[in-house]
Design a protein around this motif. Structure first.
Motif, PDB file in Angstrom:
ATOM      1  N   LYS A 164     -19.096 -14.478 -51.811  1.00 43.31           N
ATOM      2  CA  LYS A 164     -19.450 -13.189 -51.220  1.00 43.31           C
ATOM      3  C   LYS A 164     -18.509 -12.784 -50.088  1.00 43.31           C
ATOM      4  O   LYS A 164     -18.084 -11.627 -50.001  1.00 43.31           O
ATOM      5  CB  LYS A 164     -20.896 -13.230 -50.713  1.00 43.31           C
ATOM      6  CG  LYS A 164     -21.396 -11.876 -50.168  1.00 43.31           C
ATOM      7  CD  LYS A 164     -22.862 -11.949 -49.821  1.00 43.31           C
ATOM      8  CE  LYS A 164     -23.386 -10.623 -49.296  1.00 43.31           C
ATOM      9  NZ  LYS A 164     -23.328  -9.555 -50.319  1.00 43.31           N
ATOM     10  N   TYR A 165     -18.136 -13.743 -49.225  1.00 38.85           N
ATOM     11  CA  TYR A 165     -17.414 -13.378 -48.009  1.00 38.85           C
ATOM     12  C   TYR A 165     -15.929 -13.761 -48.016  1.00 38.85           C
ATOM     13  O   TYR A 165     -15.154 -13.198 -47.252  1.00 38.85           O
ATOM     14  CB  TYR A 165     -18.099 -14.010 -46.798  1.00 38.85           C
ATOM     15  CG  TYR A 165     -19.463 -13.422 -46.547  1.00 38.85           C
ATOM     16  CD1 TYR A 165     -19.608 -12.154 -45.990  1.00 38.85           C
ATOM     17  CD2 TYR A 165     -20.612 -14.132 -46.879  1.00 38.85           C
ATOM     18  CE1 TYR A 165     -20.865 -11.603 -45.762  1.00 38.85           C
ATOM     19  CE2 TYR A 165     -21.868 -13.598 -46.648  1.00 38.85           C
ATOM     20  CZ  TYR A 165     -21.990 -12.330 -46.091  1.00 38.85           C
ATOM     21  OH  TYR A 165     -23.236 -11.784 -45.871  1.00 38.85           O
ATOM     22  N   LEU A 166     -15.536 -14.719 -48.838  1.00 36.31           N
ATOM     23  CA  LEU A 166     -14.122 -15.091 -48.898  1.00 36.31           C
ATOM     24  C   LEU A 166     -13.427 -14.528 -50.130  1.00 36.31           C
ATOM     25  O   LEU A 166     -12.358 -13.928 -50.036  1.00 36.31           O
ATOM     26  CB  LEU A 166     -13.985 -16.621 -48.862  1.00 36.31           C
ATOM     27  CG  LEU A 166     -14.405 -17.309 -47.555  1.00 36.31           C
ATOM     28  CD1 LEU A 166     -14.171 -18.803 -47.637  1.00 36.31           C
ATOM     29  CD2 LEU A 166     -13.646 -16.720 -46.368  1.00 36.31           C
ATOM     30  N   LEU A 167     -14.036 -14.726 -51.291  1.00 37.47           N
ATOM     31  CA  LEU A 167     -13.431 -14.215 -52.527  1.00 37.47           C
ATOM     32  C   LEU A 167     -13.784 -12.760 -52.796  1.00 37.47           C
ATOM     33  O   LEU A 167     -13.160 -12.118 -53.648  1.00 37.47           O
ATOM     34  CB  LEU A 167     -13.865 -15.083 -53.719  1.00 37.47           C
ATOM     35  CG  LEU A 167     -13.494 -16.574 -53.635  1.00 37.47           C
ATOM     36  CD1 LEU A 167     -13.983 -17.305 -54.872  1.00 37.47           C
ATOM     37  CD2 LEU A 167     -11.992 -16.754 -53.462  1.00 37.47           C
ATOM     38  N   LYS A 168     -14.804 -12.254 -52.107  1.00 36.43           N
ATOM     39  CA  LYS A 168     -15.225 -10.859 -52.244  1.00 36.43           C
ATOM     40  C   LYS A 168     -15.603 -10.500 -53.680  1.00 36.43           C
ATOM     41  O   LYS A 168     -15.230  -9.460 -54.212  1.00 36.43           O
ATOM     42  CB  LYS A 168     -14.111  -9.912 -51.761  1.00 36.43           C
ATOM     43  CG  LYS A 168     -13.608 -10.173 -50.352  1.00 36.43           C
ATOM     44  CD  LYS A 168     -14.672  -9.903 -49.305  1.00 36.43           C
ATOM     45  CE  LYS A 168     -14.094 -10.073 -47.895  1.00 36.43           C
ATOM     46  NZ  LYS A 168     -15.098  -9.814 -46.849  1.00 36.43           N
ATOM     47  N   VAL A 169     -16.320 -11.411 -54.336  1.00 35.07           N
ATOM     48  CA  VAL A 169     -16.795 -11.156 -55.689  1.00 35.07           C
ATOM     49  C   VAL A 169     -18.296 -11.368 -55.705  1.00 35.07           C
ATOM     50  O   VAL A 169     -18.877 -11.953 -54.784  1.00 35.07           O
ATOM     51  CB  VAL A 169     -16.108 -12.075 -56.724  1.00 35.07           C
ATOM     52  CG1 VAL A 169     -14.611 -11.796 -56.785  1.00 35.07           C
ATOM     53  CG2 VAL A 169     -16.368 -13.543 -56.398  1.00 35.07           C
ATOM     54  N   ALA A 170     -18.912 -10.916 -56.766  1.00 35.73           N
ATOM     55  CA  ALA A 170     -20.368 -11.043 -56.880  1.00 35.73           C
ATOM     56  C   ALA A 170     -20.760 -12.512 -57.036  1.00 35.73           C
ATOM     57  O   ALA A 170     -20.230 -13.195 -57.912  1.00 35.73           O
ATOM     58  CB  ALA A 170     -20.870 -10.236 -58.070  1.00 35.73           C
ATOM     59  N   PRO A 171     -21.653 -13.034 -56.210  1.00 37.49           N
ATOM     60  CA  PRO A 171     -22.105 -14.421 -56.351  1.00 37.49           C
ATOM     61  C   PRO A 171     -22.773 -14.652 -57.697  1.00 37.49           C
ATOM     62  O   PRO A 171     -23.434 -13.764 -58.240  1.00 37.49           O
ATOM     63  CB  PRO A 171     -23.101 -14.585 -55.204  1.00 37.49           C
ATOM     64  CG  PRO A 171     -22.751 -13.524 -54.231  1.00 37.49           C
ATOM     65  CD  PRO A 171     -22.261 -12.363 -55.045  1.00 37.49           C
ATOM     66  N   SER A 172     -22.589 -15.855 -58.240  1.00 33.83           N
ATOM     67  CA  SER A 172     -23.150 -16.172 -59.560  1.00 33.83           C
ATOM     68  C   SER A 172     -23.969 -17.451 -59.492  1.00 33.83           C
ATOM     69  O   SER A 172     -23.906 -18.283 -60.398  1.00 33.83           O
ATOM     70  CB  SER A 172     -22.029 -16.313 -60.592  1.00 33.83           C
ATOM     71  OG  SER A 172     -21.101 -17.313 -60.191  1.00 33.83           O
ATOM     72  N   VAL A 173     -24.719 -17.626 -58.407  1.00 32.96           N
ATOM     73  CA  VAL A 173     -25.481 -18.864 -58.239  1.00 32.96           C
ATOM     74  C   VAL A 173     -26.609 -18.980 -59.254  1.00 32.96           C
ATOM     75  O   VAL A 173     -27.129 -20.075 -59.504  1.00 32.96           O
ATOM     76  CB  VAL A 173     -26.047 -18.950 -56.808  1.00 32.96           C
ATOM     77  CG1 VAL A 173     -24.928 -19.063 -55.795  1.00 32.96           C
ATOM     78  CG2 VAL A 173     -26.921 -17.741 -56.497  1.00 32.96           C
ATOM     79  N   SER A 174     -26.996 -17.873 -59.866  1.00 28.79           N
ATOM     80  CA  SER A 174     -28.105 -17.912 -60.823  1.00 28.79           C
ATOM     81  C   SER A 174     -27.723 -18.539 -62.155  1.00 28.79           C
ATOM     82  O   SER A 174     -28.606 -18.824 -62.962  1.00 28.79           O
ATOM     83  CB  SER A 174     -28.629 -16.492 -61.072  1.00 28.79           C
ATOM     84  OG  SER A 174     -27.611 -15.662 -61.612  1.00 28.79           O
ATOM     85  N   ASP A 175     -26.420 -18.759 -62.397  1.00 31.22           N
ATOM     86  CA  ASP A 175     -26.030 -19.350 -63.681  1.00 31.22           C
ATOM     87  C   ASP A 175     -26.310 -20.847 -63.753  1.00 31.22           C
ATOM     88  O   ASP A 175     -26.189 -21.459 -64.819  1.00 31.22           O
ATOM     89  CB  ASP A 175     -24.554 -19.071 -63.990  1.00 31.22           C
ATOM     90  CG  ASP A 175     -23.600 -19.724 -62.992  1.00 31.22           C
ATOM     91  OD1 ASP A 175     -24.050 -20.524 -62.164  1.00 31.22           O
ATOM     92  OD2 ASP A 175     -22.394 -19.407 -63.048  1.00 31.22           O
ATOM     93  N   GLY A 176     -26.683 -21.460 -62.642  1.00 29.72           N
ATOM     94  CA  GLY A 176     -27.075 -22.864 -62.639  1.00 29.72           C
ATOM     95  C   GLY A 176     -25.942 -23.848 -62.442  1.00 29.72           C
ATOM     96  O   GLY A 176     -26.197 -25.050 -62.260  1.00 29.72           O
ATOM     97  N   SER A 177     -24.686 -23.399 -62.451  1.00 33.62           N
ATOM     98  CA  SER A 177     -23.568 -24.334 -62.350  1.00 33.62           C
ATOM     99  C   SER A 177     -23.506 -25.003 -60.980  1.00 33.62           C
ATOM    100  O   SER A 177     -23.219 -26.201 -60.878  1.00 33.62           O
ATOM    101  CB  SER A 177     -22.247 -23.614 -62.646  1.00 33.62           C
ATOM    102  OG  SER A 177     -21.995 -22.590 -61.709  1.00 33.62           O
TER     103      SER A 177
END
Length: 339
Positions: free
Chosen positions: A65-78
């Motif tokens: 979210k704050y360094l790569l500036k992309v949408a977080p994908s924590v919901s994918d379980g990885s």
């Protein structure tokens, strides 16, 4: 004509698999081993597991979210899988601060610095584990005694693992039959009543989890069979050469992280070869390096190092062991016109 011809790239047929489905399948497969670790190590295993998963999920969200500036994908379980596997490679009495450091290294360096899921060349959980082992060797080699340490965390009673007992005993001149009386029986190893991390005990729980992965077709048999089979073959040869110096194959399979590595770590989609022949070569390499480190190296355990080394060889294996292509090349023949 009102109808339009729509052209789209492949794949045109989908099998129903997805990243979340496979990741949560791995978590389900690890539940028997998690329950066993909670039973034998109690509150310590609970604290380590919860902290590791929470820290991995947090660092993935934060960095994306704050360094790569992309949408977080924590919901994918990885990230949760990385946290659970990292916890399975740690002592149940390791300080919380070190767990957080290991999670930061696993997610920040082992995974996201290479572009995230699908791009990391090394297994992130093992990157975090090896970093902690090299940086904090004392804390990473202090193993609580099962059952008696269930109600304790930092102040848990510790003892050497079976691999450490064999390693130190052989180095001091003792024989394998003498040392076998100092370690738990094979039945105890199989059910998990031994010192070590959550991933180095409860062989029956890890095998059940591996069978679940095979049944759900989340993994194939090639890597687990080649890893375990090569460990059995190479340690069997050494045991036949000198049974007083080298332990038998069953000991090497049940003691340490062979089962966890074979079913859950080495089979990581991103860091393992794509072809079946490549998977078999990759697994044999892991088994061979594990045996060499355990037998002739300084560390009593070598599964983590073996998997990371073979992760580095995966691109080379994929290059020279490509799956067979559909179709064939047609040689062009130039015909000279007749005069």
């Amino acid at each position: 004509m009102n109808q339009k011809l729509v052209i789209s790239p492949s794949p045109h047929v989908h099998g129903g698999d997805s990243v979340p489905k496979n990741m949560y399948g791995v978590i389900i497969a690890l539940l028997p081993a998690l329950v066993a670790s909670l039973w034998f190590f109690g509150i310590g295993a609970l604290i380590v597991t919860f902290t590791s998963i929470a820290a991995c999920v947090f660092f993935e969200w934060l960095i994306k979210k704050y360094l790569l500036k992309v949408a977080p994908s924590v919901s994918d379980g990885s990230a949760a899988v990385t946290g659970l596997l990292l916890a399975f490679n740690l002592p149940s009495n390791i300080p919380i601060g070190l767990i957080i450091i290991g999670a930061a290294v696993a997610i920040g360096i082992g995974k996201l610095s290479f572009g995230g899921l699908g791009n990391n060349p090394f297994n992130p959980a093992l990157v975090g584990r090896v970093f902690l082992l090299i940086s904090f060797p004392v804390q990473m080699t202090s193993w609580p005694v099962p059952i008696t340490s269930r109600l304790h965390y930092i102040d848990a009673e510790t003892a050497a693992t079976p691999l450490s007992v064999i390693k130190e005993g052989v180095s001091s001149g003792q024989t394998i039959p003498e040392l076998m009386s100092e370690i738990p029986s094979y039945i105890s190893m199989f059910i998990g009543n031994i010192g070590g991390s959550a991933g180095e005990m409860a062989g029956i729980a890890l095998i059940l989890g591996g069978i679940y992965l095979l049944w759900k077709k989340i993994i194939t048999w090639h890597i687990p069979v080649s890893v375990i089979g090569s460990v059995i073959i190479f340690t069997g040869i050494l045991h036949l050469i000198d049974p007083l110096k080298y332990a038998d194959p069953l000991f090497h399979v049940l003691a340490g992280g062979v089962l966890l590595g074979a079913f859950f770590m080495a089979t990581d989609y991103v860091t393992s070869p794509m072809s079946r022949q490549g998977m078999l070569l990759y697994g044999v390499g892991i088994g061979l390096i594990t045996v060499l480190i355990r037998t002739f190296g300084s560390y009593p355990e070598g599964v983590s190092f073996a998997i990371l080394i073979m992760n580095a060889f995966t691109p080379l294996i994929d290059r020279y062991m490509k799956p067979k292509r559909f179709g064939e090349k047609v040689k062009t023949v130039r015909v000279q016109p007749s005069k």
